[in-house]
Every structure is written in structure tokens, then in C-alpha cells.
Design a protein around this motif. Sequence first.
Motif, PDB file in Angstrom:
ATOM      1  N   ALA A   1       0.825  -1.206   0.000  1.00 13.98           N
ATOM      2  CA  ALA A   1       0.000   0.000   0.000  1.00 13.98           C
ATOM      3  C   ALA A   1       0.861   1.260   0.000  1.00 13.98           C
ATOM      4  CB  ALA A   1      -0.930  -0.011   1.211  1.00 13.98           C
ATOM      5  N   ALA A   2       1.874   1.291   0.855  1.00 14.50           N
ATOM      6  CA  ALA A   2       2.736   2.469   0.933  1.00 14.50           C
ATOM      7  C   ALA A   2       3.504   2.669  -0.369  1.00 14.50           C
ATOM      8  CB  ALA A   2       3.706   2.329   2.106  1.00 14.50           C
ATOM      9  N   LEU A   3       3.979   1.577  -0.961  1.00 12.51           N
ATOM     10  CA  LEU A   3       4.700   1.676  -2.227  1.00 12.51           C
ATOM     11  C   LEU A   3       3.791   2.142  -3.356  1.00 12.51           C
ATOM     12  CD1 LEU A   3       6.804  -1.579  -1.890  1.00 12.51           C
ATOM     13  CD2 LEU A   3       7.763   0.725  -2.215  1.00 12.51           C
ATOM     14  N   TYR A   4       2.534   1.686  -3.345  1.00 12.32           N
ATOM     15  CA  TYR A   4       1.597   2.116  -4.392  1.00 12.32           C
ATOM     16  C   TYR A   4       1.331   3.617  -4.287  1.00 12.32           C
ATOM     17  CZ  TYR A   4      -2.409   2.379  -7.471  1.00 12.32           C
ATOM     18  OH  TYR A   4      -3.254   2.732  -8.515  1.00 12.32           O
ATOM     19  N   VAL A   5       1.114   4.094  -3.074  1.00 13.44           N
ATOM     20  CA  VAL A   5       0.883   5.530  -2.868  1.00 13.44           C
ATOM     21  C   VAL A   5       2.125   6.323  -3.277  1.00 13.44           C
ATOM     22  CG1 VAL A   5       0.530   7.315  -1.106  1.00 13.44           C
ATOM     23  CG2 VAL A   5      -0.872   5.234  -1.085  1.00 13.44           C
ATOM     24  N   PHE A   6       3.300   5.850  -2.866  1.00 10.12           N
ATOM     25  CA  PHE A   6       4.551   6.538  -3.221  1.00 10.12           C
ATOM     26  C   PHE A   6       4.696   6.630  -4.737  1.00 10.12           C
ATOM     27  CE2 PHE A   6       8.957   6.386  -4.547  1.00 10.12           C
ATOM     28  CZ  PHE A   6       9.558   7.366  -3.774  1.00 10.12           C
ATOM     29  N   ASP A   7       4.485   5.514  -5.426  1.00 12.19           N
ATOM     30  CA  ASP A   7       4.741   5.460  -6.859  1.00 12.19           C
ATOM     31  C   ASP A   7       3.725   6.252  -7.672  1.00 12.19           C
ATOM     32  OD1 ASP A   7       6.402   4.363  -8.991  1.00 12.19           O
ATOM     33  OD2 ASP A   7       4.661   3.169  -9.558  1.00 12.19           O
ATOM     34  N   ASN A   8       2.552   6.468  -7.116  1.00 11.11           N
ATOM     35  CA  ASN A   8       1.489   7.148  -7.856  1.00 11.11           C
ATOM     36  C   ASN A   8       1.190   8.546  -7.325  1.00 11.11           C
ATOM     37  OD1 ASN A   8       0.316   5.070  -9.907  1.00 11.11           O
ATOM     38  ND2 ASN A   8       0.612   3.918  -8.008  1.00 11.11           N
ATOM     39  N   SER A   9       2.125   9.089  -6.573  1.00 14.92           N
ATOM     40  CA  SER A   9       2.037  10.476  -6.129  1.00 14.92           C
ATOM     41  C   SER A   9       2.960  11.305  -6.999  1.00 14.92           C
ATOM     42  CB  SER A   9       2.446  10.603  -4.661  1.00 14.92           C
ATOM     43  OG  SER A   9       1.557   9.884  -3.837  1.00 14.92           O
ATOM     44  N   SER A  10       2.562  12.494  -7.325  1.00 19.13           N
ATOM     45  CA  SER A  10       3.329  13.348  -8.223  1.00 19.13           C
ATOM     46  C   SER A  10       4.729  13.603  -7.676  1.00 19.13           C
ATOM     47  CB  SER A  10       2.596  14.685  -8.411  1.00 19.13           C
ATOM     48  OG  SER A  10       3.348  15.558  -9.215  1.00 19.13           O
ATOM     49  N   SER A  11       5.732  13.116  -8.413  1.00 17.47           N
ATOM     50  CA  SER A  11       7.140  13.306  -8.045  1.00 17.47           C
ATOM     51  C   SER A  11       7.439  12.819  -6.633  1.00 17.47           C
ATOM     52  CB  SER A  11       7.527  14.792  -8.172  1.00 17.47           C
ATOM     53  OG  SER A  11       7.319  15.242  -9.490  1.00 17.47           O
TER      54      SER A  11
END
Length: 266
Positions: free
Chosen positions: A166-176
Motif C-alpha cells: 500500500a505504501a509503495l503504491y501511494v509513493f509510486d502514484n504520487s506526483s514526483s
Amino acid sequence: MSRYIKALSVVAAMGVAGLVAACGGGGGGGGGGTFNSPPTPTPTSTSALQGTMQVITSGTNPSDATYVPASNGTVVFTCGCTSQAGTGSTDASGNFSLLPNSVATPAAPNPTYTTVPGRNYLIVARSTAGGANTKEAWTMEFLGSVPARNHYLENPASSDAYTAAAALYVFDNSSSGTLFDNWDFNSIAAWVTHLHNAPTTSENTLLNHIVTETAAGHSLYPSAPNWNSAQTPNNVIKTDLTAVRVSGASLPVNCGHSPCGAQPTP
């Protein structure tokens, strides 16, 4: 004459009683403020990100993964609201407590990183527990105004392959790699539940690679974060996250700058 002496005795007795009352001798409430003890200060709770970080030392998937506490490790955490992050540490049991002010990384423009209740925070721990290789543990947390109002992806508050996904998905799909606070925390937690119960093929692949890559001592960052531009990206995890975004189910919701609706109460 005896009547006069008797009257003086009554007046004297009244005067002594009045003096005792003025000094607070009767217990409750009298007028002798100078002689009252000062009130005892009542301790107040302070907002703090709290929990236990675990690292994976072996396994091929979440069901056979071996976890140990991320003992005596370093912690980096951020809402993604700026290009800086806060830093902290775990104790021998992998526990952490991150208070409102901490040392920032990088040290400029502000040497101190300050948290704000009501925001989502990405938390990454690094520890050599269980072997010589440094291993990462990832999770997210909603910061309340007091710890009792914090919200976690697992209960009790801890990290595992599911919180890492979950944390990696949020990180990867947040702008920059920023603005993790723009996400609906309730939807992130709901996706973790979905990953436990009915992951898709692409989600299973991501979970399995989180286990094997962590056990091998590889960093999980899919790209370099703003607070560490020298970080080497993990292309295996990056490829998995892209596949999840395309075919994943019940994915977390990025609200952008719009209100997310019923968020947890800070």
C-alpha cells in the motif's frame, strides 16, 4: 464586671475561629489563597506517529514470510508535503515513536521536520535485523492530535508485506513522490484488507516480490524520493506497481486537491 469579662471572652473566641478559617484550616474553599497548594499540572498527550516495524528475513510469499522486529534501525517519514522528511529510530523491539519535531533530511531548507495532525505519513524503516543485509519495512499512518486518534493499516500498528504494498503504491502514484496526504486513508486501509482476502494476479506478484526483495536485502524504492535523490530504484517493484495500477482492484483513491470525504478525525 463579670458580664464584661465574659463578653471579651466571646469576642476573642470568635476572632481565633475567624483566623483559622481564613488560613484554610477547615478544608474546602476559604479565602486564604496565599496558603493553598498550587494545583498539580495534568500531563497532556502529544501527537506522535507510533507502531512497530518488522522486516522480512526469508520467504517467497506473504504466507511463508518470516518476520523479525526492525530492531535498532533508522526511520524516515513524510507526508510528502515538501521535499524534506523527518528522521527517527526504532528500539530493540522495532518500536518507534516519532514526535512533532525531528531532525530533517536533507537538512535544508529547514533543519527541523514538523508533523501536522490530520495528515497521512509514509514511514520507512531500515534495519540489519536478522542478517548482515539492510532490509526495509514500509507502512503508512494517519496522524491524530493524540496517539489514541491515530489510524493504521494493520491492527495492532505494525508493518508487513501488505502495508508495504500500500505504501509503495501511494509513493509510486504520487506526483514526483510527494503529497501522500492527498490520498483517502480509508481507501488505503480498505485496499490492504482486499490484499489480505482476494488479491489479483498482479497484486500477488507485487506481494511476492516485496517478500523476496526484502529478504535479499534490496531496497524497495521504485524511484528516488525527493529527500534522497541518490537512492537506486528497484525496477522489479516498479514494474509490479505499474501492472497493479493497470489491472488492480479496489485501488486506493487519490483525491488530489479535492476533499476526500469522510476522513479520520485528527
